[in-house]
Design a protein around this motif. Structure first.
Motif, PDB file in Angstrom:
ATOM      1  N   ILE B 396       0.836  -1.203   0.000  1.00 19.02           N
ATOM      2  CA  ILE B 396       0.000   0.000   0.000  1.00 19.02           C
ATOM      3  C   ILE B 396       0.868   1.248   0.000  1.00 19.02           C
ATOM      4  O   ILE B 396       0.619   2.202  -0.736  1.00 19.02           O
ATOM      5  CB  ILE B 396      -0.931  -0.011   1.246  1.00 19.02           C
ATOM      6  CG1 ILE B 396      -1.939  -1.142   1.141  1.00 19.02           C
ATOM      7  CG2 ILE B 396      -1.606   1.327   1.439  1.00 19.02           C
ATOM      8  CD1 ILE B 396      -3.023  -0.935   0.126  1.00 19.02           C
ATOM      9  N   GLN B 399       2.500   1.638  -3.440  1.00 18.78           N
ATOM     10  CA  GLN B 399       1.503   2.033  -4.441  1.00 18.78           C
ATOM     11  C   GLN B 399       1.145   3.508  -4.277  1.00 18.78           C
ATOM     12  O   GLN B 399       0.972   4.230  -5.254  1.00 18.78           O
ATOM     13  CB  GLN B 399       0.256   1.158  -4.286  1.00 18.78           C
ATOM     14  CG  GLN B 399      -0.750   1.311  -5.409  1.00 18.78           C
ATOM     15  CD  GLN B 399      -0.235   0.762  -6.738  1.00 18.78           C
ATOM     16  OE1 GLN B 399       0.180  -0.379  -6.825  1.00 18.78           O
ATOM     17  NE2 GLN B 399      -0.225   1.587  -7.773  1.00 18.78           N
ATOM     18  N   LYS B 400       1.094   3.950  -3.028  1.00 14.71           N
ATOM     19  CA  LYS B 400       0.747   5.337  -2.751  1.00 14.71           C
ATOM     20  C   LYS B 400       1.816   6.269  -3.326  1.00 14.71           C
ATOM     21  O   LYS B 400       1.518   7.238  -4.019  1.00 14.71           O
ATOM     22  CB  LYS B 400       0.636   5.513  -1.231  1.00 14.71           C
ATOM     23  CG  LYS B 400       0.002   6.798  -0.802  1.00 14.71           C
ATOM     24  CD  LYS B 400      -0.256   6.777   0.700  1.00 14.71           C
ATOM     25  CE  LYS B 400      -0.556   8.182   1.165  1.00 14.71           C
ATOM     26  NZ  LYS B 400      -0.769   8.282   2.600  1.00 14.71           N
ATOM     27  N   ASN B 403       1.697   6.243  -7.097  1.00 16.62           N
ATOM     28  CA  ASN B 403       0.586   7.041  -7.628  1.00 16.62           C
ATOM     29  C   ASN B 403       0.906   8.529  -7.608  1.00 16.62           C
ATOM     30  O   ASN B 403       0.517   9.262  -8.515  1.00 16.62           O
ATOM     31  CB  ASN B 403      -0.690   6.797  -6.815  1.00 16.62           C
ATOM     32  CG  ASN B 403      -1.265   5.429  -7.078  1.00 16.62           C
ATOM     33  OD1 ASN B 403      -0.830   4.731  -7.988  1.00 16.62           O
ATOM     34  ND2 ASN B 403      -2.218   5.023  -6.265  1.00 16.62           N
TER      35      ASN B 403
END
Lengths: 297, 407
Positions: B396, B399-400, B403
């Motif tokens: 997570i 991915q954060k 992004n």
């Protein structure tokens, strides 16, 4: 007696007539909004599991604002630029359609709407071809040696059209301009030509007649058109994704990524709420400035 | 520079839409979310653009047994009319052989999307999802195994399991491939247009050459973009740690901030590459294998190494018809049937004997058998790895950050 009865019925009838609409609003607007708000104030202890804890987690809102401030600003600036362009293009066009087009009016009106028969996505992808390195836009500018000029006025960035903020704004303008043309056309079309003749009889110059008669009467159309272009362009991100670059992303794609890539539903919900709140406040202010009583027209 | 667009180019745009929806295409998946966020107005505006995702042919069979498969678009052979269950197709023959009625849905557009819309909200609540077989990418399958959301496969009923290429059998997350059977595989490497790069590329770091500034794209698939960057930094993506991944993310951020990387894309990089808007990019082998050779687009696995990925058949927990799912898996692991799929989709097959089966067919099929993008040699395979497993928290967090970089 009978008269009284029908009067009572008459009092209840409006609510009966309203109920389908109210039911619709409750089911498909209020209930989802309520759910969204609850999620926006929740935490998701395990990102992969579908469980939330409602904890009044206001930090979702502050986190979303601090992390996505650039995208928020960008979304609204791009949407504002596209809306202004839409008015600049749409108003004269609608004016021509309403007053000058004559027998070609229906053909021209159809031409405004015909692109809608093609999918939004395909139309936007077509712009990639038009604006690309081997497309007609650059071909034209290079043939006529205009690139230095367009670079200087900010239409292109170092000789490229595609993958620039300008291309995103252009895409937004293109995709939403019919939503500006049609409401303006409708409000212009309703103006009684006799009013303009009357103005002329009273010695108004054509420009004065336009400013004092046509423009005020067409403002509700401009208002409606602005809402119909500004709100969807602020939320759109297909244009940013297909025509822009890594620095042109808008708020829609961030909400989508929060939800789909990071499994962070609470922050995605909070960001959606912030976005909607800003738009709602903006619309209210705009309505106040332009006068809402004319909106009913 | 060049001619005005001609009709074939417009046709290519339409073709692009069709092709883009095939795999990992961000827009489609994103559209769903945008619609959620923006309401019906947006949906109306998008109109027909997303019509391809629905169910495709719940064709008739004689038996009572039913099987529902959720797969990526354009990932199985079709008959001349584009029908996946026509006669002579894999699904058609499967029905003839077994009497099992197949509902084949092309609704698996994106791993994360499918996870957040279907796996997590349904399987996560202990309910049954509609599909008996879904085909997530390996890392998603690993996540599902970890969450205990998959049925163990009845290997006794799948004798063709033995045809699985060895490298897939013993994954750390599924020793002996008891929960997954790979469907198709591919390699992520670098592609370039020699007319614009003025020479061949060999290293992943060639993408960071200032000469190519603003003409380079990476993929929105985190494991491909980050994995290759890690190779360029001398790290091994197969053994990814938060530290080495962060090092790669630092690099990607730097190259994005300074304008070297133009954007991060899904399949749409192909079109930019064809049009000359992009000179070099991270690319999927299967896409390049299908390009017109006249375009001169080159693909290579960087000297440092390439990323391998595969999508794999899994049976979600509580699936309605596990025996039928097993029968299907057995059927498509028959080399003859697998060859027919390979011939159509042109990805790397995880089934042994496909190359021989294609050679035996002769003609175009035999030519495919020689294509090194579809049948990589030992040397190539020794240079590609799959991305190491990440813990949920790390994933997570990564991915954060990713992004934030990809915009």
């Amino acid at each position: 007696m009978a008269g009284e009865n029908s009067l009572r019925k008459g009092r209840r009838a409006p609510y009966g007539l309203l109920s389908p609409g109210m039911l619709w609003l409750i089911l498909f607007f209020l209930v989802p909004m309520w759910t969204l708000l609850r999620i926006a104030l929740s935490t998701k202890p395990n990102a992969f599991l579908p469980e939330y804890e409602f904890t009044w987690e206001w930090s979702n809102f502050s986190d979303a604002v601090s992390r996505f401030q650039p995208e928020l600003v960008r979304s609204f600036s791009y949407a504002a630029a596209a809306t202004i362009l839409c008015i600049a293009i749409g108003y004269p066009l609608a004016y021509y359609l309403a007053f000058k087009a004559g027998k070609y009016r229906s053909v021209l009106l159809a031409m405004v709407m015909v692109p809608f028969f093609i999918s939004f996505l395909i139309r936007t992808i077509a712009w990639q071809t038009i604006l690309g390195q081997e497309g007609p836009a650059l071909w034209f500018m290079e043939t006529f040696r205009l690139v230095t000029i367009t670079d200087a006025i900010g239409l292109t960035s170092s000789g490229a059209f595609l993958n620039t903020p300008q291309a995103v704004i252009l895409g937004l303008t293109y995709n939403f301009v019919p939503f500006m043309i049609l409401p303006i056309y409708v409000s212009l079309e309703k103006i009684d030509p006799g009013l303009i003749s009357a103005g002329q009889d009273l010695y108004s110059a054509p420009r004065q007649a336009f400013r004092k008669i046509v423009l005020p009467l067409s403002l509700p159309g401009v208002f409606a058109g602005t809402l119909l272009t500004f709100i969807p362009s602020a939320g759109d991100y297909i244009n940013a994704e297909l025509l822009g670059n890594v620095k042109t992303s808008m708020i829609g794609s961030q909400i989508s990524k929060l939800f789909l890539k990071e499994s962070n539903y609470p922050e995605a919900a909070a960001l959606s709420f912030i976005f909607m709140a800003i738009i709602t406040i903006g619309v209210l202010v705009y309505a106040k400035l332009l006068g809402t009583d004319e909106l009913s027209a | 520079m060049s001619d005005r667009p001609t009709d074939p180019q417009l046709a290519a745009a339409v073709e692009m839409i069709r092709r883009e929806s095939r795999r990992r295409f961000l827009i489609r998946s994103g559209m769903g979310a945008a619609a959620l966020a923006l309401g019906p107005g947006f949906l109306a505006a998008c109109g027909g653009g997303s019509s391809g995702g629905g169910s495709d042919g719940a064709a008739a069979g004689d038996g009572d047994s039913k099987l529902t498969i959720s797969n990526w678009d354009a990932y199985i052979d079709e008959d001349a009319d584009g029908n996946v269950s026509g006669s002579g197709t894999t699904i058609g023959d499967f029905k003839k052989d077994t009497g099992i009625k197949v509902t084949y849905n092309k609704d698996f557009n994106d791993n994360d999307e499918y996870f957040n819309k279907i796996y997590s909200p349904v399987l996560g609540k202990g309910k049954r999802i509609a599909a008996d077989i879904t085909v997530p990418t390996y890392w998603m399958a690993a996540r599902l195994v970890g969450l205990d959301w998959l049925e163990e496969l009845p290997l006794a009923d799948i004798p063709n399991h033995k045809n699985m290429v060895e490298s897939y059998v013993d994954q750390p997350w599924d020793q002996g491939a008891k929960f997954n059977m790979p469907w198709q595989a591919g390699i992520s490497g670098i592609a370039w247009n020699p007319k614009l790069t003025g020479g061949d590329l060999s290293s992943i770091n060639d993408l960071f050459d200032p000469k190519l500034k603003g003409k380079v794209t990476f993929l929105t698939e985190m494991r491909d973009s980050v994995g290759l960057t890690m190779f360029g930094q001398g790290n091994d993506p197969a053994d990814a740690s938060l530290e080495t991944v962060n090092e790669a993310l630092d690099k990607l951020k730097e190259e994005t901030d300074n304008g070297q990387i133009l954007k991060f894309t899904g399949n749409e990089y192909l079109r930019s590459l064809e049009n000359g808007d992009v000179a070099a990019c991270v690319a999927w082998s299967g896409d390049i294998a299908q390009l017109d050779p006249d375009l001169g687009i080159q693909f290579a696995i960087p000297d440092e190494g390439g990323m391998q990925w595969y999508d794999t058949m899994t049976v979600p927990k509580g699936a309605a018809n596990v025996p039928a799912a097993a029968e299907w898996m057995n059927f498509v692991y028959d080399p003859e049937n697998a060859a027919r799929i390979t011939e159509f989709v042109q990805y790397i097959s995880p089934v042994k004997g496909v190359q021989e089966a294609l050679e035996a067919k002769g003609g175009d099929a035999a030519a495919l058998a020689k294509n090194t993008l579809i049948f990589p040699d030992e040397d190539t395979l020794s240079r590609v790895v799959t991305f190491g497993e990440l813990s949920a928290e790390d994933e997570i967090e990564i991915q954060k950050r990713f992004n934030d970089i990809t915009g």
